[in-house]
Write an enzyme that holds these catalytic residues in place. Structure first.
Site, PDB file in Angstrom:
ATOM      1  N   TYR A  26      29.960  18.330   0.286  1.00 26.74           N
ATOM      2  CA  TYR A  26      29.839  19.022   1.582  1.00 26.74           C
ATOM      3  C   TYR A  26      30.903  20.106   1.716  1.00 26.74           C
ATOM      4  CZ  TYR A  26      29.784  19.747   6.643  1.00 26.74           C
ATOM      5  OH  TYR A  26      29.733  20.309   7.899  1.00 26.74           O
ATOM      6  N   GLY A  49      20.561  18.949  17.440  1.00 28.16           N
ATOM      7  CA  GLY A  49      21.975  19.265  17.322  1.00 28.16           C
ATOM      8  C   GLY A  49      22.351  20.670  17.769  1.00 28.16           C
ATOM      9  N   ILE A  50      23.314  21.237  17.066  1.00 30.89           N
ATOM     10  CA  ILE A  50      23.820  22.570  17.389  1.00 30.89           C
ATOM     11  C   ILE A  50      22.700  23.601  17.315  1.00 30.89           C
ATOM     12  CG2 ILE A  50      25.401  24.398  16.646  1.00 30.89           C
ATOM     13  CD1 ILE A  50      27.231  22.178  15.591  1.00 30.89           C
ATOM     14  N   GLY A  51      21.824  23.458  16.326  1.00 31.47           N
ATOM     15  CA  GLY A  51      20.730  24.417  16.164  1.00 31.47           C
ATOM     16  C   GLY A  51      19.817  24.449  17.372  1.00 31.47           C
ATOM     17  N   GLY A  69      17.189  24.699  10.929  1.00 30.75           N
ATOM     18  CA  GLY A  69      17.586  23.390  11.444  1.00 30.75           C
ATOM     19  C   GLY A  69      17.719  23.373  12.945  1.00 30.75           C
ATOM     20  N   ALA A  70      16.761  24.008  13.644  1.00 34.63           N
ATOM     21  CA  ALA A  70      16.897  24.213  15.093  1.00 34.63           C
ATOM     22  C   ALA A  70      16.218  23.144  15.927  1.00 34.63           C
ATOM     23  CB  ALA A  70      16.340  25.589  15.464  1.00 34.63           C
ATOM     24  N   ASN A  71      15.727  22.082  15.311  1.00 34.13           N
ATOM     25  CA  ASN A  71      15.031  21.066  16.101  1.00 34.13           C
ATOM     26  C   ASN A  71      15.973  20.033  16.702  1.00 34.13           C
ATOM     27  OD1 ASN A  71      14.751  20.352  13.028  1.00 34.13           O
ATOM     28  ND2 ASN A  71      14.827  18.389  14.101  1.00 34.13           N
TER      29      ASN A  71
END
EC number: 1.1.1.-
Length: 352
Positions: free
Chosen positions: A293, A135-137, A131-133
């Site tokens: 969640y 936000g935090i990633g 999920g690096a595209n």
């Protein structure tokens, strides 16, 4: 002296002498770690001196290193026909003294990822971030890449992943970054990703399990599981299993699992105290997005703790991390109520 006695560190002649109950061991690639049989724990630092060490030189003539069925390293002396778990090179260890940063570093709620990594040279390190595209990633990927690491952005959308790569290259054209397809909602996709990564014949020093969904409506994945549970936990669980051998071969290595303080507000046991699997992947009737969640984040922490227990003797550590309360990212996009709540909280929370 009372504190030393309580810790079992008194009455030894040398700071290199191990306290009672401790044993010195080595990993496959020669890093020294220490096992405490009384507390059933391991650590990299010497229990007295606090130093980290590694063995120097090759094994003596006639010796060979092997691994038992539990993954524990042992040594065979072919000349004297004997085996031992004690590395014969332990008599010739050298201190592993990391270079201290030239400036004093103090971290708080205003620290940036670039500040945290100040003075670090990560050249030669290979990192995978899910999920690096965005936000935090993305911020994590950018910071690691700008400090020399080879970063692989594991993203559900290859197009968005490649766009993130270009944004990082726009800041430093020599950055080593690439995007690969990984859809955690598909166990087959996870398997294909692991196979594609292994075909590159690269080491893996850091695996950051960052991707997550939040507030998503009930749906089943192609594997027949509730999507929040599979994306946030089970997909990462499977990914780590598939890459575990590469991590161990690349030790010292680490796994970071991005969890949340929300894990405190749920339970995954039934009234009798036993694990209730129906809570992990509930039916539509029993589904509540926030609870799903929270449960997935609790699974993250339990998973990371057990990973660390199993893999730390092999030079791979695992830690779970709470990234901060209501950081304004795209994670809240699934429902307008969450978007409104995050927007109202934005002035009081940390930015990307």
């Amino acid at each position: 002296m009372a504190a030393l006695k309580y810790a079992g560190l008194e009455d030894t002649d040398s700071e290199e002498e191990l306290p009672p109950g401790w044993e010195e061991r080595t990993t496959k690639d020669g890093w020294v770690y220490y096992a405490n049989h009384l507390e059933e724990k391991t650590q990299w630092e010497h229990p007295k001196s606090g130093k980290r060490k590694r063995v120097a030189g090759d094994l003596p003539y006639g010796w060979e290193q092997e691994t038992d069925e539990n993954g524990q390293v042992y040594f065979v002396d072919h000349i004297n026909k004997r085996t031992t778990y004690l590395d014969p090179r332990l008599a010739f260890t050298v201190d592993d003294t990391p270079v201290k940063p030239t400036t004093r570093q103090k971290y708080d709620g205003n620290s940036t990822a670039m500040e945290i990594l100040q003075g670090r040279d990560l050249s030669g390190k290979v990192v995978i971030i899910t999920g690096a595209n965005s936000g935090i990633g993305f911020e994590t990927a950018k910071s690691l890449a700008l400090h020399g690491a080879w970063v692989i952005l594991a993203c559900r959308s290859l197009a968005r992943g490649n766009d993130a790569v270009q944004r990082i290259l726009g800041e430093w054209h020599k950055a080593k970054v690439e995007a690969m397809t990984l859809d955690l909602a598909s166990l087959q996709s996870v398997q294909h990703f692991a196979e594609a990564f292994k075909s590159k014949n690269l080491p893996l020093h850091i695996l950051i399990c960052n991707a997550a969904v939040f507030g998503a409506p009930w749906s089943l994945t192609e594997d027949g599981l509730e999507s929040t549970f599979q994306v946030n936990h089970l997909g990462h669980f499977y990914l780590v299993q598939l890459l575990e051998d590469v991590l161990c071969q690349s030790s010292p290595a680490r796994i970071v699992v991005v969890s949340s303080e929300s894990h405190r507000f749920t339970e995954i046991k039934d009234s009798s105290g036993k694990l209730d699997f129906s809570l992990l992947s509930p039916s539509k009737k029993e589904y509540w997005a926030m609870l799903a969640y929270n449960r997935s984040k609790l699974c993250n922490i339990l998973f990371s703790n057990e990973l660390n227990r199993r893999l730390s003797p092999h030079g791979v550590t695992s830690n779970s991390v709470h990234p901060g309360n209501m950081i304004y990212s795209s994670i809240h996009r699934n429902w307008w109520v969450y978007t409104l709540l995050f927007t109202l909280a934005r002035p009081f929370t940390k930015s990307m």
